[in-house]
Design a protein around this motif. Structure first.
Motif, mmCIF file in Angstrom:
data_model
loop_
_atom_site.group_PDB
_atom_site.id
_atom_site.type_symbol
_atom_site.label_atom_id
_atom_site.label_comp_id
_atom_site.label_asym_id
_atom_site.label_seq_id
_atom_site.Cartn_x
_atom_site.Cartn_y
_atom_site.Cartn_z
ATOM 1 N N THR A 22 0.100 -10.455 2.470
ATOM 2 C CA THR A 22 -1.204 -10.801 1.277
ATOM 3 C C THR A 22 -0.998 -10.224 0.617
ATOM 4 O OG1 THR A 22 -3.341 -10.556 2.144
ATOM 5 C CG2 THR A 22 -2.611 -11.849 3.032
ATOM 6 N N ARG A 23 -1.799 -11.218 -1.194
ATOM 7 C CA ARG A 23 -1.441 -10.801 -2.291
ATOM 8 C C ARG A 23 -2.604 -9.463 -2.677
ATOM 9 N NH1 ARG A 23 -2.874 -14.373 -8.399
ATOM 10 N NH2 ARG A 23 -3.170 -12.636 -9.095
ATOM 11 N N GLY A 24 -3.630 -9.758 -1.865
ATOM 12 C CA GLY A 24 -5.327 -9.317 -2.404
ATOM 13 C C GLY A 24 -4.906 -7.904 -1.186
ATOM 14 N N GLY A 25 -3.944 -7.892 0.053
ATOM 15 C CA GLY A 25 -3.618 -6.504 0.586
ATOM 16 C C GLY A 25 -2.846 -5.955 -0.066
ATOM 17 N N ARG A 26 -1.768 -6.448 -0.378
ATOM 18 C CA ARG A 26 -1.120 -5.532 -2.085
ATOM 19 C C ARG A 26 -1.404 -5.014 -2.867
ATOM 20 N NH1 ARG A 26 2.536 -9.837 -1.284
ATOM 21 N NH2 ARG A 26 1.685 -10.491 -3.061
ATOM 22 N N ILE A 27 -2.886 -5.470 -2.913
ATOM 23 C CA ILE A 27 -3.228 -5.263 -4.588
ATOM 24 C C ILE A 27 -4.862 -3.856 -4.177
ATOM 25 C CG2 ILE A 27 -5.517 -5.446 -5.978
ATOM 26 C CD1 ILE A 27 -5.091 -8.497 -6.262
ATOM 27 N N PHE A 28 -4.766 -4.097 -2.575
ATOM 28 C CA PHE A 28 -5.061 -2.905 -1.870
ATOM 29 C C PHE A 28 -4.646 -1.325 -2.046
ATOM 30 C CE2 PHE A 28 -7.480 -0.894 2.217
ATOM 31 C CZ PHE A 28 -7.840 -0.478 1.707
ATOM 32 N N ASP A 29 -2.760 -1.963 -1.003
ATOM 33 C CA ASP A 29 -2.493 -0.724 -0.921
ATOM 34 C C ASP A 29 -2.149 -0.155 -2.409
ATOM 35 O OD1 ASP A 29 -2.154 -1.219 1.366
ATOM 36 O OD2 ASP A 29 0.054 -3.328 1.000
ATOM 37 N N ALA A 30 -2.113 -1.512 -3.279
ATOM 38 C CA ALA A 30 -1.655 0.149 -4.527
ATOM 39 C C ALA A 30 -2.593 1.079 -5.006
ATOM 40 C CB ALA A 30 -1.063 -1.066 -6.403
ATOM 41 N N ALA A 31 -4.050 0.392 -4.758
ATOM 42 C CA ALA A 31 -4.869 0.684 -5.678
ATOM 43 C C ALA A 31 -5.170 2.012 -4.464
ATOM 44 C CB ALA A 31 -6.372 -0.013 -4.738
ATOM 45 N N ASN A 32 -4.398 2.196 -3.226
ATOM 46 C CA ASN A 32 -5.024 2.869 -2.038
ATOM 47 C C ASN A 32 -4.121 4.248 -2.424
ATOM 48 O OD1 ASN A 32 -6.829 2.729 -0.504
ATOM 49 N ND2 ASN A 32 -5.823 1.452 0.925
ATOM 50 N N TYR A 33 -2.525 4.368 -2.753
ATOM 51 C CA TYR A 33 -1.989 4.592 -3.521
ATOM 52 C C TYR A 33 -2.090 5.285 -4.893
ATOM 53 C CZ TYR A 33 1.208 2.565 -0.489
ATOM 54 O OH TYR A 33 2.368 2.013 0.697
ATOM 55 N N VAL A 34 -2.632 4.348 -5.451
ATOM 56 C CA VAL A 34 -2.897 5.525 -6.763
ATOM 57 C C VAL A 34 -4.156 5.983 -6.528
ATOM 58 C CG1 VAL A 34 -4.588 4.977 -9.044
ATOM 59 C CG2 VAL A 34 -2.240 3.391 -8.286
ATOM 60 N N PHE A 35 -5.582 5.580 -5.692
ATOM 61 C CA PHE A 35 -6.011 7.001 -5.625
ATOM 62 C C PHE A 35 -5.909 7.915 -4.942
ATOM 63 C CE2 PHE A 35 -10.017 7.558 -2.613
ATOM 64 C CZ PHE A 35 -10.571 8.788 -3.357
ATOM 65 N N LEU A 36 -5.011 7.920 -3.901
ATOM 66 C CA LEU A 36 -4.506 9.424 -3.126
ATOM 67 C C LEU A 36 -4.027 9.832 -4.070
ATOM 68 C CD1 LEU A 36 -3.626 7.516 0.039
ATOM 69 C CD2 LEU A 36 -5.853 9.106 -0.454
ATOM 70 N N SER A 37 -3.320 9.430 -4.896
ATOM 71 C CA SER A 37 -2.665 10.063 -6.294
ATOM 72 C C SER A 37 -3.416 10.315 -7.152
ATOM 73 C CB SER A 37 -1.609 9.495 -6.677
ATOM 74 O OG SER A 37 -0.667 8.941 -5.772
ATOM 75 N N LEU A 38 -3.866 10.323 -7.286
ATOM 76 C CA LEU A 38 -4.837 11.328 -7.698
ATOM 77 C C LEU A 38 -5.658 12.327 -7.299
ATOM 78 C CD1 LEU A 38 -6.761 8.322 -10.314
ATOM 79 C CD2 LEU A 38 -5.301 9.338 -11.051
ATOM 80 N N ILE A 39 -6.463 11.541 -6.067
ATOM 81 C CA ILE A 39 -6.963 12.460 -5.306
ATOM 82 C C ILE A 39 -5.745 14.148 -5.354
ATOM 83 C CG2 ILE A 39 -7.726 13.565 -2.870
ATOM 84 C CD1 ILE A 39 -9.879 12.325 -4.858
ATOM 85 N N GLY A 40 -4.836 13.431 -4.715
ATOM 86 C CA GLY A 40 -3.578 14.571 -4.418
ATOM 87 C C GLY A 40 -3.697 15.510 -5.908
ATOM 88 N N ILE A 41 -3.241 15.018 -6.833
ATOM 89 C CA ILE A 41 -3.314 15.235 -8.240
ATOM 90 C C ILE A 41 -4.814 16.599 -8.402
ATOM 91 C CG2 ILE A 41 -3.145 15.223 -10.871
ATOM 92 C CD1 ILE A 41 -1.023 12.553 -10.377
ATOM 93 N N ILE A 42 -5.317 15.949 -8.524
ATOM 94 C CA ILE A 42 -7.119 16.899 -8.646
ATOM 95 C C ILE A 42 -6.279 18.090 -7.414
ATOM 96 C CG2 ILE A 42 -8.862 16.975 -8.625
ATOM 97 C CD1 ILE A 42 -9.361 14.151 -9.203
ATOM 98 N N THR A 43 -6.232 18.359 -6.527
ATOM 99 C CA THR A 43 -5.773 18.800 -5.751
ATOM 100 C C THR A 43 -4.897 20.397 -5.851
ATOM 101 O OG1 THR A 43 -6.881 17.275 -4.315
ATOM 102 C CG2 THR A 43 -5.917 19.752 -3.356
ATOM 103 N N LEU A 44 -3.994 19.847 -6.094
ATOM 104 C CA LEU A 44 -2.654 20.585 -7.052
ATOM 105 C C LEU A 44 -3.198 21.033 -8.450
ATOM 106 C CD1 LEU A 44 0.378 18.334 -6.080
ATOM 107 C CD2 LEU A 44 -0.881 20.346 -4.842
ATOM 108 N N LEU A 45 -4.124 20.552 -8.949
ATOM 109 C CA LEU A 45 -4.001 21.245 -10.260
ATOM 110 C C LEU A 45 -4.588 23.089 -10.272
ATOM 111 C CD1 LEU A 45 -5.610 18.331 -12.532
ATOM 112 C CD2 LEU A 45 -3.677 19.341 -12.838
ATOM 113 N N PRO A 46 -5.581 23.017 -9.684
ATOM 114 C CA PRO A 46 -6.200 24.548 -9.470
ATOM 115 C C PRO A 46 -4.857 25.401 -8.946
ATOM 116 C CG PRO A 46 -7.826 23.016 -8.338
ATOM 117 C CD PRO A 46 -6.808 22.512 -8.744
#
Length: 290
Positions: A6-30
């Motif tokens: 569904t549209r809402g599900g795809r938005i939720f998936d995209a938000a998850n990808y963005v959020f997890l990517s940001l967490i991964g970047i923050i983890t790798l920065l140090p």
């Protein structure tokens, strides 16, 4: 594969990808900062609070630490202790887990109760130190290996894995005249590669990163491991045993800290991809049944 169509599900998936990517970047920065700092000069490290790419690359920190006898000695010591310790821990854990997987073993429940008790309660630092001292292991590398030779958690997982293997394998091997050692070596161990690779990684990382054991049991700085050397560098902003280094040469202190951290972390990062394919499977195998 997308979970939501569904549209809402795809938005939720995209938000998850963005959020997890940001967490991964923050983890790798140090880590990226430490690596970049190890190749930067002292002036840049002092001037810039954070950077992921040095303005001018230099290998002076690495040249300095690899020209230091104390660092080379600590590195070789840590590699040898890790290899020997991992092998001993795997052998002892497997040889104890195999008989405990036999449901007809006398005293099995009592032994397993003691194993679980040891997993929940430890003897403590002082009793362990006194035991190591009474055994004559102080200022020996065995003090870094034997006190933690069998991990109760690892033992239970490997024991459960052996229990899940089909009993027909052992029965057919016994009909062919195989001994218990032959069954373990020729049949069970080849089938146990995922779980053994997983706990070999656990054991190796634990020994490699162990700081408390050398601090407690090794008073001779010539026997120090890499973690003790790293502690000396980061705490005192100085290196032990400058040895053959030119006295007129002043190395970058912060760069040395970063370089030692990189060297101490690099071996685990190199070997992990080779064991990663067994990691998830090995953690799940044997973790359900008791």
């Amino acid at each position: 594969m997308k979970i939501h169509n569904t549209r809402g599900g795809r938005i939720f998936d995209a938000a998850n990808y963005v959020f997890l990517s940001l967490i991964g970047i923050i983890t790798l920065l140090p880590f990226i900062y430490v690596i970049a700092g190890s190749f930067a000069n002292e002036a840049e490290i002092t001037r810039r609070a954070f950077f992921v790419w040095p303005e001018q690359f230099t290998l002076s920190a690495y040249e300095y630490i690899f020209s230091t006898p104390a660092f080379i000695r600590a590195l070789v010591t840590t590699v040898l202790v890790t290899l020997v310790g991992t092998l001993i821990q795997l052998v002892l854990t497997v040889t104890m887990a195999y008989p405990l997987a036999k449901k007809n073993l006398r005293g099995r429940k009592l032994i397993m109760s003691l194993v679980v008790f040891a997993m929940v309660f430890s003897g403590g630092m002082i009793p362990t130190f006194l035991l190591v001292k009474d055994l004559g292991l102080l200022n020996t590398y065995w003090a870094l290996i034997l006190p933690a030779a069998i991990n109760p958690f690892s033992l239970i997982i490997i024991k459960n894995f052996f229990q899940e293997l089909p009993a027909e394998l052992e029965e057919s091997a016994k009909m062919d005249g195989a001994t218990e050692i032959g069954i373990l070596w020729r049949i069970l161990l080849p089938l146990s590669k995922p779980v053994l690779a997983t706990f070999a990684l656990f054991y190796a990382v634990g020994i490699w990163n162990d700081f408390m054991s050398p601090l407690l049991y090794l008073s001779d700085n010539n026997m120090w491991t890499l973690q003790m050397y790293l502690r000396q560098v980061t705490a005192a902003s100085d290196l032990l045993g400058t040895g053959n280094v030119d006295p007129s040469y002043i190395p970058p202190e912060q760069g040395i800290k970063f370089a030692v951290i990189v060297v101490a972390t690099l071996p685990i990062l190199i070997f992990y991809p080779f064991l990663q394919k067994h990691f998830a499977k090995g953690m799940l195998i044997g973790s359900v049944k008791g």
